[in-house]
Design a protein around this motif. Structure first.
Motif: not given
Ligand SMILES: [Zn+2]
Length: 224
Positions: A6-14, A82-87, A209-217
Motif C-alpha cells: 500500500s506504500d509508494r516510493l517517492i523520488r525527490l530532488l532537493s 525534465g524531472c527524470e533528467v534533473a533528478g 541506462r536509457g531514460l524512461n521518459t525518452r519514449a514519451l518524446l
C-alpha cells in the motif's frame, strides 16, 4: 513507484541534499492521505523521519503544482522528462542547487503560453549536463582545444566534441555551434526548430541506462 502492498516510493530532488527517496506509507490505501502532493513536477516541503536509509514521510506541504504543463501531451511529456533528467543527474545526498534551480525554470517555462519546441528541450539537456559537471565541450576540441570545423567528431565518453585530431562519430560543426548557443540561451528565450538527440544520448551514456521518459518524446508529440 509502488512499494509493497500500500506504500509508494517517492523520488525527490532537493537543493540541499540532491536526489533522495522517501516512503509515503499507505499512500495507495488512502488517496486523501497525501492529497495529490506527490504528483510529478510538484514542489513540496517534506518532513521525513525514520531509521536507516529509507525515511518515511510524516508531513508534506504542497508549495507549487504545474497547471498548464499538465494540460497537453507535449507539455506533460516534457514535464516528466525534465524531472527524470534533473533528478537522475543529481548526486545522492549532496547539494544540487543548480539542477534544482534549472528544474524550477523548466517547469515555469512549461507553464508559459509559448509552445515548447524541440530546441527548448535541447537547451534544457545542455544546461542539465553542464550543471551536473559533465560538460560537454561543444565549441572547441575537448582533447587539443582546437576550433571545430567539418569534419568534427563526437565522443560522449571523452568530453564531447573533437576536432580532426580524433576519431569518433562524425558530427557537423554547425550542429555543435547551435547546441552551444542553446546551452548559453536563457530557457525563456531558447527556441527554434533544431532537432537533435545528441545530448539525450550523452545523458543516457552518463547515466549508464536509457531514460524512461525518452519514449514519451519520440511519439511525434513534439513535431511542432
Ligand atoms: Zn583536438
Amino acid at each position: 513507484m509502488d512499494l509493497g502492498e500500500s506504500d509508494r516510493l517517492i523520488r525527490l530532488l532537493s537543493p540541499r541534499i540532491g536526489r533522495v527517496s522517501v516512503v509515503a506509507r499507505r499512500a495507495r490505501a488512502s488517496r486523501r492521505r497525501f492529497a495529490g502532493a506527490f504528483e510529478v513536477g510538484n514542489e513540496v516541503v517534506v518532513d521525513a523521519r525514520g531509521k536507516g536509509d529509507l525515511l518515511a514521510v510524516s508531513m508534506v506541504e504542497l508549495v507549487r503544482a504545474p497547471r498548464a504543463a499538465r494540460d497537453d501531451l507535449t507539455r506533460i511529456a516534457l514535464l516528466c522528462f525534465g524531472c527524470e533528467v534533473a533528478g537522475s543527474l543529481a548526486p545522492e545526498h549532496a547539494p544540487a542547487e543548480r539542477l534544482y534551480g534549472l528544474l524550477g525554470h523548466w517547469l515555469s517555462r512549461l507553464e508559459g503560453s509559448a509552445p515548447p519546441t524541440p530546441a527548448l528541450r535541447i537547451a534544457f539537456e545542455a544546461k542539465a549536463l553542464t550543471f551536473a559537471g559533465l560538460g560537454p565541450r561543444l565549441s572547441t576540441c575537448s582533447r587539443c582545444g582546437a576550433g571545430l570545423s567539418d569534419p568534427a567528431t563526437w565522443q560522449a565518453d571523452s568530453g564531447g566534441a573533437h576536432a580532426s585530431c580524433s576519431f569518433g562519430k562524425p558530427v557537423s560543426a554547425d550542429l555543435l555551434a547551435a547546441l552551444e548557443a542553446l546551452r548559453r540561451a536563457p530557457l525563456a528565450e531558447a527556441g527554434g526548430a533544431l532537432e537533435s538527440w545528441l545530448l539525450t544520448d550523452a545523458i543516457e551514456y552518463h547515466l549508464g541506462r536509457g531514460l524512461n521518459t525518452r519514449a514519451l518524446l519520440g511519439t511525434g508529440l513534439l513535431a511542432g
